[in-house]
Design an enzyme around this catalytic site. Structure first.
Site, PDB file in Angstrom:
ATOM      1  N   SER A  38      -2.385   8.004   2.513  1.00 11.55           N
ATOM      2  CA  SER A  38      -1.533   6.926   2.856  1.00 11.55           C
ATOM      3  C   SER A  38      -1.002   6.217   1.660  1.00 11.55           C
ATOM      4  O   SER A  38      -1.428   5.953   0.675  1.00 11.55           O
ATOM      5  CB  SER A  38      -2.651   5.823   3.184  1.00 11.55           C
ATOM      6  N   GLY A  39       0.364   6.141   1.820  1.00 17.62           N
ATOM      7  CA  GLY A  39       1.187   5.156   0.794  1.00 17.62           C
ATOM      8  C   GLY A  39       0.796   3.793   0.571  1.00 17.62           C
ATOM      9  O   GLY A  39       0.625   3.364  -0.532  1.00 17.62           O
ATOM     10  N   LEU A  40       0.252   3.099   1.921  1.00 20.67           N
ATOM     11  CA  LEU A  40      -0.094   1.735   1.548  1.00 20.67           C
ATOM     12  C   LEU A  40      -1.600   1.824   0.660  1.00 20.67           C
ATOM     13  O   LEU A  40      -1.628   0.867  -0.163  1.00 20.67           O
ATOM     14  CB  LEU A  40      -0.304   1.212   3.022  1.00 20.67           C
ATOM     15  N   ASP A  50       2.893  -2.183  -0.990  1.00 23.70           N
ATOM     16  CA  ASP A  50       3.451  -1.348  -0.353  1.00 23.70           C
ATOM     17  C   ASP A  50       5.130  -1.325  -0.092  1.00 23.70           C
ATOM     18  O   ASP A  50       5.547  -1.547   0.795  1.00 23.70           O
ATOM     19  CB  ASP A  50       2.774  -0.923   0.986  1.00 23.70           C
ATOM     20  N   ASP A  77       1.970  10.952   2.934  1.00 21.97           N
ATOM     21  CA  ASP A  77       2.763   9.725   3.333  1.00 21.97           C
ATOM     22  C   ASP A  77       3.841   9.542   2.317  1.00 21.97           C
ATOM     23  O   ASP A  77       3.679   9.313   1.072  1.00 21.97           O
ATOM     24  CB  ASP A  77       2.161   8.333   3.720  1.00 21.97           C
ATOM     25  N   ASP A  79       6.730   7.993   2.308  1.00 22.28           N
ATOM     26  CA  ASP A  79       7.512   6.953   2.659  1.00 22.28           C
ATOM     27  C   ASP A  79       8.946   7.582   3.033  1.00 22.28           C
ATOM     28  O   ASP A  79       9.025   8.446   3.773  1.00 22.28           O
ATOM     29  CB  ASP A  79       7.916   5.920   1.504  1.00 22.28           C
ATOM     30  N   GLU A 106       9.721   8.685   6.346  1.00 20.08           N
ATOM     31  CA  GLU A 106      10.077   7.732   7.492  1.00 20.08           C
ATOM     32  C   GLU A 106      11.608   7.183   7.221  1.00 20.08           C
ATOM     33  O   GLU A 106      12.131   7.345   6.164  1.00 20.08           O
ATOM     34  CB  GLU A 106       9.357   6.571   7.333  1.00 20.08           C
ATOM     35  N   LYS A 112      11.425   0.561   0.402  1.00 20.84           N
ATOM     36  CA  LYS A 112      10.948   0.279   1.701  1.00 20.84           C
ATOM     37  C   LYS A 112      10.140  -0.978   1.836  1.00 20.84           C
ATOM     38  O   LYS A 112       9.759  -1.491   0.739  1.00 20.84           O
ATOM     39  CB  LYS A 112       9.823   1.287   2.284  1.00 20.84           C
ATOM     40  N   ASN A 114       6.696  -2.839   3.947  1.00 15.15           N
ATOM     41  CA  ASN A 114       5.654  -2.203   4.808  1.00 15.15           C
ATOM     42  C   ASN A 114       5.854  -2.463   6.361  1.00 15.15           C
ATOM     43  O   ASN A 114       6.688  -3.428   6.507  1.00 15.15           O
ATOM     44  CB  ASN A 114       4.384  -2.615   4.491  1.00 15.15           C
ATOM     45  N   SER A 115       5.682  -1.336   7.120  1.00 13.27           N
ATOM     46  CA  SER A 115       6.105  -1.537   8.650  1.00 13.27           C
ATOM     47  C   SER A 115       5.658  -2.891   9.325  1.00 13.27           C
ATOM     48  O   SER A 115       6.281  -3.382  10.257  1.00 13.27           O
ATOM     49  CB  SER A 115       5.606  -0.103   9.287  1.00 13.27           C
ATOM     50  N   ARG A 149       8.988  10.482  10.900  1.00 15.16           N
ATOM     51  CA  ARG A 149       8.310   9.237  11.218  1.00 15.16           C
ATOM     52  C   ARG A 149       9.605   8.187  11.554  1.00 15.16           C
ATOM     53  O   ARG A 149      10.316   8.195  10.710  1.00 15.16           O
ATOM     54  CB  ARG A 149       7.409   8.351   9.880  1.00 15.16           C
ATOM     55  N   HIS A 180       6.073   5.087  15.786  1.00 12.61           N
ATOM     56  CA  HIS A 180       5.373   3.939  15.280  1.00 12.61           C
ATOM     57  C   HIS A 180       5.310   2.689  16.212  1.00 12.61           C
ATOM     58  O   HIS A 180       6.616   2.537  16.665  1.00 12.61           O
ATOM     59  CB  HIS A 180       5.584   3.532  13.829  1.00 12.61           C
TER      60      HIS A 180
END
Length: 285
Positions: A38-40, A50, A77, A79, A106, A112, A114-115, A149, A180
């Site tokens: 996981s990137g986060l 993130d 991940d 990103d 993604e 980026k 965070n989503s 993604r 997502h």
């Protein structure tokens, strides 16, 4: 192994988040068949946000330790690929060298956000991101599973945009589509799956719609569920509780029964193998 889990299995697959070698070993020990780097979570474990504050080389180094600590395939991940097509293909090449099994890219802009922060995010142009996917596919071939993604729903761009991007990314060589959503229910996910009709396997990340049972994903023919950040979040909560109690009580007697014993640590990290190896290779006269 990862391709079989995501692309070829008729059963619902699950990937567990790992952010370091220890969390990866724990996930394998309880029975998971694959990992999500996981990137986060990796950024958080390094003390970064993130927001592409951690470099791609730092990500690759952590992934190498995750890969070395487990026999499980690792989907990374990536990103947005840390830049344009050239950065993305370089990242994919390095991840292949370090033993990763797949990369998820993604369509968010670099750097980026965070989503789950903010209401609407700009997305990369469809054609530009499709070129990024083609560059990765041309560079690593079938050596890595390539997951595209789509952030359309979570970034406020709507279902039509999500479907359009899915078709373009499939044509660009993606092996699977990660869709997502930030909603508290999985309605958007099921709507997407109904329209998409499994042209490519669908991967989901139910961080926000966590109350949805797995049986609903099976009925929707979802391929893979990623538990994306839970080991990291559990570690934060557990460490905070233990640190607070030790600080206030100035003693560890009350917390010892609720934390892992040193014997558990030694078992998890296979100290017994080192002892056997010493007996075999350190033949001292």
């Amino acid at each position: 192994m990862l391709r079989a889990e995501i692309c070829a299995s008729s059963e619902l697959s699950f990937l567990m988040e790992a952010h370091d070698a220890l969390s990866a070993a724990i996930a394998e020990s309880v029975g998971f068949k694959g990992l999500w780097a996981s990137g986060l979570s990796i950024a958080s474990s390094l003390g970064y946000r993130d927001a592409n504050e951690a470099s791609w080389s730092q990500l690759v180094d952590v992934v190498e330790r995750i890969v070395d600590s487990t026999t499980l395939p690792v989907l990374v991940d990536g990103d947005g690929g840390f830049g344009n097509f050239n950065n993305a293909r370089l990242l994919a090449c390095k991840l292949r060298q370090r033993g990763a099994a797949g990369i998820a890219l993604e369509d968010s802009c670099f750097p980026k956000a965070n989503s789950l922060i903010g209401e609407r995010h700009p997305l990369v142009d469809i054609d530009e991101f499709s070129g990024r996917l083609r560059a990765v596919r041309d560079t690593v071939g079938q050596d890595l599973v390539l997951v595209a993604r789509i952030e359309s729903l979570i970034a406020g761009h709507g279902m039509d945009d999500a479907i359009s991007r899915a078709h373009s990314y499939a044509n660009a060589g993606a092996d699977a589509i990660l869709i997502h959503s930030r909603k508290s229910t999985a309605d958007e996910i099921f709507s997407f799956a109904n329209v998409w009709q499994n042209r490519l396997p669908v991967v989901i990340v139910p961080t926000k719609y966590y109350q949805t049972p797995a049986s609903a994903y099976r009925r929707a023919h979802v391929s893979t569920v990623i538990w994306a950040n839970h080991a990291m979040r559990a570690a934060i909560a557990a460490m905070r509780r233990v640190c607070h109690r030790i600080f206030t009580e100035e003693n560890t007697a009350s917390i010892e029964p609720s934390i892992a014993s040193l014997d558990e640590v030694f078992e998890l990290l296979r100290y017994d193998e080192l002892a056997r190896a010493e007996a075999r290779y350190l033949r001292l006269s």
